[in-house]
Design a protein around this motif. Structure first.
Motif, PDB file in Angstrom:
ATOM      1  N   THR A  57       0.847  -1.204   0.000  1.00  0.00           N
ATOM      2  CA  THR A  57       0.000   0.000   0.000  1.00  0.00           C
ATOM      3  C   THR A  57       0.880   1.252   0.000  1.00  0.00           C
ATOM      4  O   THR A  57       0.553   2.239  -0.641  1.00  0.00           O
ATOM      5  N   TRP A 106      -0.375   2.569  -3.440  1.00  0.00           N
ATOM      6  CA  TRP A 106      -1.639   3.279  -3.200  1.00  0.00           C
ATOM      7  C   TRP A 106      -1.361   4.744  -2.987  1.00  0.00           C
ATOM      8  O   TRP A 106      -0.387   5.073  -2.305  1.00  0.00           O
ATOM      9  N   THR A 165      -5.176  -3.902  -6.528  1.00  0.00           N
ATOM     10  CA  THR A 165      -6.231  -4.425  -5.661  1.00  0.00           C
ATOM     11  C   THR A 165      -5.663  -5.577  -4.858  1.00  0.00           C
ATOM     12  O   THR A 165      -5.059  -6.497  -5.440  1.00  0.00           O
ATOM     13  N   ARG A 200      -9.189  -1.770  -2.946  1.00  0.00           N
ATOM     14  CA  ARG A 200      -8.206  -0.865  -3.534  1.00  0.00           C
ATOM     15  C   ARG A 200      -8.513   0.588  -3.210  1.00  0.00           C
ATOM     16  O   ARG A 200      -9.656   0.955  -2.948  1.00  0.00           O
ATOM     17  N   SER A 246      -7.360  -2.545 -12.591  1.00  0.00           N
ATOM     18  CA  SER A 246      -6.293  -2.728 -11.610  1.00  0.00           C
ATOM     19  C   SER A 246      -5.760  -4.162 -11.641  1.00  0.00           C
ATOM     20  O   SER A 246      -6.438  -5.090 -12.085  1.00  0.00           O
TER      21      SER A 246
END
Ligand code: TXA
Ligand code: MG
Length: 333
Positions: free
Chosen positions: A86, A90, A95, A118, A178
Motif C-alpha cells: 500500500t 496506493w 487491488t 483498492r 487494476s
C-alpha cells in the motif's frame, strides 16, 4: 429509471454522495476504468449493482477506500507485506485480496471469505468515497461481458436507464483495470494482470506468481476468470504481426466485414469496403489507454470479425494480452 449524467464538479459530487448514502448507484471515473459504485455495507444497494450489470452473483466486487488506514475496516489479519505494497502503490491500480472483516457482506465477496480492496488514485473517486462516508463496492461500469468503460459515454451505452447517476470525469488515464493480487497465498499470486506490472510487484515482493487463467485452478481462485469478458459483439482473432495482412485479406475474400486493430495501420491504406482499420499506438501505456474504446468503435461499425496482432507480454503488455484473450472467448486463441 432516468439516469442523470453530470460533469463531476463539487455540486455533482455532493449529489452523488447523497445517492450512495441512500442506497443508489453512481458510476464514477477512476484512473483505470469507470466504476459502478454502491455503499459496500448496504446489502440492497450491492444487489442492485449485480442486477444493473446483469452480473452473476458469484463474481465478487472490489471495495474502494479513500485512505490506506481504512483497510482495517474491511479486511483482517493483514500481513506486513500488504502494508508495504500500500505504501508503494496506493493510491493506484493495485487491488489486494485479504481475509474479509466480519462486517463485509457475502453479497460483495460472492460468498468468499476474502475481500478485494483498492484505493483509487483518481481525485473524483476519492472525493466521492470521502463524501459518501462509506467504502464503495464497484465493479467496472459496463454491462457484464462487455469491454470496460473508459469514457462516460461508454457507461451511457451500457447502463443508461439502469442506474441513478453517471459522473463524467473525461477519459480515464490507464485504460485497463487494476492488478488483482491475492495476499492470502505464499508467495502472493496475481489473479488478474493490470495497471501495476508484474515487474513492479517483483520489486517489492521478490517472488510473485501469475495465475495461469487457462488452468482449472483459475476458476476457483479468481471467480471473474470463469466468464467471457471484455467481449465486443464481433468475433475477435489474435494473430502474429506477420499473419495480419494475409488473415485480413482472406477474411475479406470470404465476404466478411473486418475490423483491424493494428500498430501497422500504414499497411492498410488501400480503401476497401469490407475493412475498418483502427491504428493503435506502439507504446504499451498509450495502447492500454486506447484498447477498450477501440473495441467499442469497431463494434459500432458493425464488423463481423476483429483481427488484432499480439503485443509483447511484458509490463502493461500482460494486461493487454489478458484482455484480448478473454475478449476472444473460450474459442479464441
Ligand atoms: O480497476 C479496477 O479494478 C476497476 C475499477 C472500477 O476499480 N474495477 C474492476 O472491477 O475492474 P471488476 O468487478 O470488473 O473486476 C473485479 C475482479 C474480478 O475479476 C473479480 O473476480 C475479482 O476482481 N475479485 C473480487 N473479489 C475477489 C476475491 N475476494 N477473490 C478473488 N478475486 C476477486
Ligand atoms: Mg469488469
Amino acid at each position: 429509471m432516468r439516469t442523470e449524467v453530470l460533469s463531476a464538479d463539487e455540486a455533482a459530487l455532493a449529489h452523488a454522495a447523497q445517492i450512495i448514502r441512500a442506497g443508489g448507484l453512481v458510476a464514477f471515473p477512476t484512473e483505470t476504468v469507470y466504476g459502478l459504485g454502491a455503499d459496500a455495507l448496504n446489502e440492497n444497494a450491492v444487489k442492485k449493482v449485480f442486477l444493473a450489470k446483469e452480473r452473476p452473483p458469484d463474481d465478487p466486487l472490489i471495495v474502494h477506500i479513500a485512505h490506506p488506514q481504512e483497510l482495517i475496516i474491511v479486511a483482517q489479519n493483514i500481513p506486513q507485506l500488504a502494508w508495504d505494497l500500500t505504501k508503494r502503490f496506493w493510491p493506484g491500480p493495485l487491488t489486494l485480496v485479504l481475509p474479509k472483516a466480519e462486517r463485509v457482506l457475502k453479497a460483495v465477496t460472492g460468498g468468499l471469505e476474502t475481500v478485494a480492496v483498492r484505493m483509487p488514485a483518481h481525485p473524483i473517486a476519492r472525493k466521492l468515497i470521502e463524501a459518501s462516508r462509506c467504502p464503495i463496492a464497484a465493479p467496472s461500469a459496463n454491462r457484464f461481458g462487455r469491454p470496460s468503460p473508459t469514457r462516460a459515454e461508454h457507461v451511457v451505452e451500457d447502463l443508461a436507464g439502469r442506474i441513478d447517476l453517471i459522473l463524467d470525469g473525461g477519459p480515464t488515464s490507464i485504460g485497463v483495470e487494476s492488478t488483482v493480487l491475492d495476499m492470502t497465498q505464499e508467495p502472493p499470486m496475481v489473479l488478474r494482470p493490470g495497471g501495476v506490472t508484474l515487474e513492479e510487484l517483483r520489486d517489492v515482493l521478490g517472488e510473485v506468481r501469475l495465475l495461469d487463467s487457462s488452468q482449472r485452478e483459475a476458476a476457483r481462485r479468481s471467480p471473474g476468470t470463469r466468464y467471457r469478458h471484455y467481449a465486443p459483439r464481433a468475433k475477435l482473432m489474435l494473430v502474429e504481426p506477420e499473419q495480419l495482412e494475409p488473415v485480413v485479406a482472406s477474411l475479406i475474400a470470404q465476404g466478411q466485414k473486418v475490423g483491424v486493430l493494428t500498430v501497422q495501420s500504414s499497411k492498410f491504406t488501400v480503401p476497401s469496403s469490407g475493412l475498418v482499420t483502427v491504428g493503435m499506438p506502439t507504446d504499451l501505456t498509450s495502447y492500454a489507454r486506447r484498447l477498450f474504446a477501440a473495441l467499442r468503435e469497431l463494434d459500432a461499425q458493425g464488423v463481423d470479425v476483429i483481427v488484432v496482432e499480439r503485443v509483447a507480454e511484458r509490463g502493461l503488455g500482460r494486461a493487454i494480452m489478458d484482455r484480448l484473450r478473454r475478449a476472444g472467448g473460450p474459442e479464441g486463441t
